[in-house]
Design a protein around this motif. Structure first.
Motif: not given
Ligand code: GDP
Length: 140
Positions: A30, A81, A84-89, A91, A99, A102, A120
């Motif tokens: 990512t 970013d 946020a990018a880490h939190r998104k991958i 999950g 999702d 993730t 966070d």
């Protein structure tokens, strides 16, 4: 988007199953870069201190027991970013709600043994990075 740093932890359920490389491959794919890394076993005091924000929660003692049950890999990730990018991958906290694609959907066992931690907010990232690393440990 700004280049940020965030604190990542590969938790005991994942180190136990030898998943560190597979999880870090997902982070790297990512665009996140590992710029500091330590494999350690937390003491009870360290785990209680790291999760102090949760010390009123019903699961606090269970969470601390889990976090000291085996080695963890603490790392600093850097990228666009990054928080946020880490939190998104990573999950959602509960893998049942995470999702597809993730880390937690792929690897987490349950809401507690959920394989990874990620800061966070940028403010918490700075605090959590300094919990594990000094400036000299971080090579960007
Ligand atoms: P995160 O930011 O997605 O890691 O989630 P939280 O900050 O809300 O919770 C911290 C950690 O506590 C989670 O990653 C889980 O390991 C654990 N946890 C959260 N909710 C629960 C719960 O309802 N029960 C148990 N046993 N552990 C939980």
């Amino acid at each position: 988007m700004a280049i940020e740093r965030t604190l990542s932890i590969i938790k005991p359920d994942a180190t136990e199953r030898n998943l560190t490389g597979k999880i870090n491959a997902m982070f790297e794919e990512t665009g996140l870069r590992i710029i500091a890394q330590r494999r350690i076993r937390l003491s009870r005091e360290q785990a209680e201190s790291f999760y102090e924000v949760h010390n009123e929660r019903s699961f606090f003692n269970e969470l601390v027991d889990y976090m000291i049950s085996g080695p963890i890999v603490a790392q600093v990730l850097e990228g666009s970013d990054a928080v946020a990018a880490h939190r998104k991958i990573m999950g959602a906290t509960n893998p049942a709600q995470a999702d597809v694609g993730t880390v937690r959907k792929e690897f987490a066992l349950n809401v507690q043994e959920n394989s990874v931690h990620g800061s966070d907010s940028a403010e918490n990232a700075a605090k959590e990075i300094s919990f594990f690393f000094s400036d000299a440990d971080i090579v960007g």
